[in-house]
Design a protein around this motif. Sequence first.
Motif, short mmCIF file in Angstrom:
data_model
loop_
_atom_site.label_atom_id
_atom_site.label_comp_id
_atom_site.label_asym_id
_atom_site.label_seq_id
_atom_site.Cartn_x
_atom_site.Cartn_y
_atom_site.Cartn_z
N HIS A 34 -30.20 -72.57 22.09
CA HIS A 34 -30.21 -72.51 23.31
C HIS A 34 -31.44 -72.26 23.90
O HIS A 34 -31.65 -72.07 25.10
CB HIS A 34 -28.93 -71.45 23.71
N VAL A 35 -32.39 -72.01 23.23
CA VAL A 35 -34.08 -71.90 23.77
C VAL A 35 -34.65 -73.01 23.19
O VAL A 35 -34.63 -73.34 22.15
CB VAL A 35 -34.29 -70.55 23.55
N VAL A 36 -35.89 -73.15 23.92
CA VAL A 36 -36.98 -74.44 23.65
C VAL A 36 -37.61 -73.35 22.30
O VAL A 36 -38.30 -72.28 22.68
CB VAL A 36 -37.76 -74.47 24.42
N TRP A 79 -23.03 -72.55 31.52
CA TRP A 79 -22.70 -71.89 30.37
C TRP A 79 -23.88 -72.22 29.25
O TRP A 79 -23.83 -71.24 28.43
CB TRP A 79 -21.58 -73.17 30.10
N GLU A 80 -24.67 -73.11 29.23
CA GLU A 80 -25.75 -73.29 28.22
C GLU A 80 -26.63 -72.31 28.54
O GLU A 80 -27.26 -71.72 27.56
CB GLU A 80 -26.36 -74.87 28.54
N CYS A 81 -27.26 -71.93 29.81
CA CYS A 81 -27.92 -71.06 30.19
C CYS A 81 -27.53 -69.62 29.64
O CYS A 81 -28.45 -68.77 29.12
CB CYS A 81 -28.45 -71.00 31.46
N LEU A 82 -26.46 -69.22 29.92
CA LEU A 82 -26.00 -67.94 29.73
C LEU A 82 -25.84 -67.86 28.12
O LEU A 82 -26.03 -66.72 27.63
CB LEU A 82 -24.43 -67.99 30.36
N GLN A 83 -25.64 -68.94 27.49
CA GLN A 83 -25.88 -68.86 25.99
C GLN A 83 -27.23 -68.60 25.54
O GLN A 83 -27.33 -67.46 24.49
CB GLN A 83 -25.40 -70.25 25.13
N GLY A 84 -28.25 -69.09 26.10
CA GLY A 84 -29.40 -68.54 25.81
C GLY A 84 -29.63 -67.25 26.14
O GLY A 84 -30.42 -66.60 25.41
N ARG A 158 -24.07 -55.61 38.37
CA ARG A 158 -24.47 -56.99 37.67
C ARG A 158 -24.00 -57.50 36.47
O ARG A 158 -24.02 -56.43 35.46
CB ARG A 158 -25.85 -57.39 37.89
N TRP A 159 -23.02 -58.29 36.29
CA TRP A 159 -22.57 -58.81 35.12
C TRP A 159 -23.46 -59.20 34.03
O TRP A 159 -24.41 -59.73 34.40
CB TRP A 159 -21.51 -59.94 35.38
N SER A 160 -23.46 -59.04 32.84
CA SER A 160 -24.34 -59.18 31.85
C SER A 160 -23.96 -60.86 31.32
O SER A 160 -23.02 -61.17 31.96
CB SER A 160 -23.90 -58.47 30.51
N GLN A 162 -23.10 -61.86 28.53
CA GLN A 162 -22.00 -61.88 27.84
C GLN A 162 -20.64 -61.80 28.44
O GLN A 162 -19.71 -62.48 28.48
CB GLN A 162 -21.80 -60.61 26.75
N GLU A 163 -20.62 -61.12 29.66
CA GLU A 163 -19.93 -60.95 30.68
C GLU A 163 -19.44 -62.43 31.45
O GLU A 163 -18.25 -62.85 31.65
CB GLU A 163 -19.68 -59.78 31.64
N LEU A 164 -20.51 -62.75 31.87
CA LEU A 164 -20.60 -63.98 32.62
C LEU A 164 -20.10 -65.09 31.88
O LEU A 164 -19.48 -66.16 32.24
CB LEU A 164 -22.21 -64.62 33.12
N LEU A 165 -20.23 -65.05 30.30
CA LEU A 165 -19.72 -66.20 29.64
C LEU A 165 -18.13 -66.26 29.54
O LEU A 165 -17.32 -67.42 29.28
CB LEU A 165 -20.27 -65.97 28.32
N GLN A 166 -17.45 -64.98 29.98
CA GLN A 166 -16.11 -65.27 30.05
C GLN A 166 -15.41 -65.39 31.46
O GLN A 166 -14.33 -65.43 31.88
CB GLN A 166 -15.50 -63.51 30.00
#
Length: 197
Positions: A34-36, A79-84, A158-160, A162-166
């Motif tokens: 998820h990161v370069v 979604w992909e940015c939050l995974q990173g 502010r949501w983390s 991990q929280e935003l991924l939900q």
Amino acid sequence: MCPVAIKKINLQGVSNMQDIVSEIIVMKRNRSPHVVNYLDSYLVCKELWLVMEYMDGGTLYDAINETQMCKDETAIVSWECLQGLDYLHSNHVVHRDLKSLNILLRTDGSVKLGQYILGQAQFLIATKGIPELQQSELLSPLLRHFLSCCLQTDEARRWSAQELLQHPFVTSAKPTSSLAPLVILVNNWKEKTGMRQ
């Protein structure tokens, strides 16, 4: 042999080389889909060349300036940015310059965070505040709620990542391959107009 990207850093005027070395060590340790990813570095004359994974689809900046992304495409990128971000945060690394120029794309639709060490964007947010959303009335209520969770100035509210991924806005994201037509469209436009680097 696979293509690579090279970021050149002029070392003249660098006051603390140890900071750069420390940041390279952090990049070397934090490999993720998820990161370069950092590959190697070389000292060439008075420049430090960082060899990084190559993303053939350009930046998110290109995509949002040349097209209008739909809600589904926005959800995939989010979604992909939050995974990173979740990966970096779990390794005690803070991305210091999250913006569309530092979100890189591939023509297969994959999305990765770049430039997560060598940057300083927090100063702008701290001094100028969060920018206002333009044409927010065009955004769905779900997207507006997602953005409000992301953009709280109060860290406690502010949501983390991990929280935003939900959050329902991103949990329904389609596979990254759904982004491939958008990335290819933008790349074709850049080639036709001579803007391809």
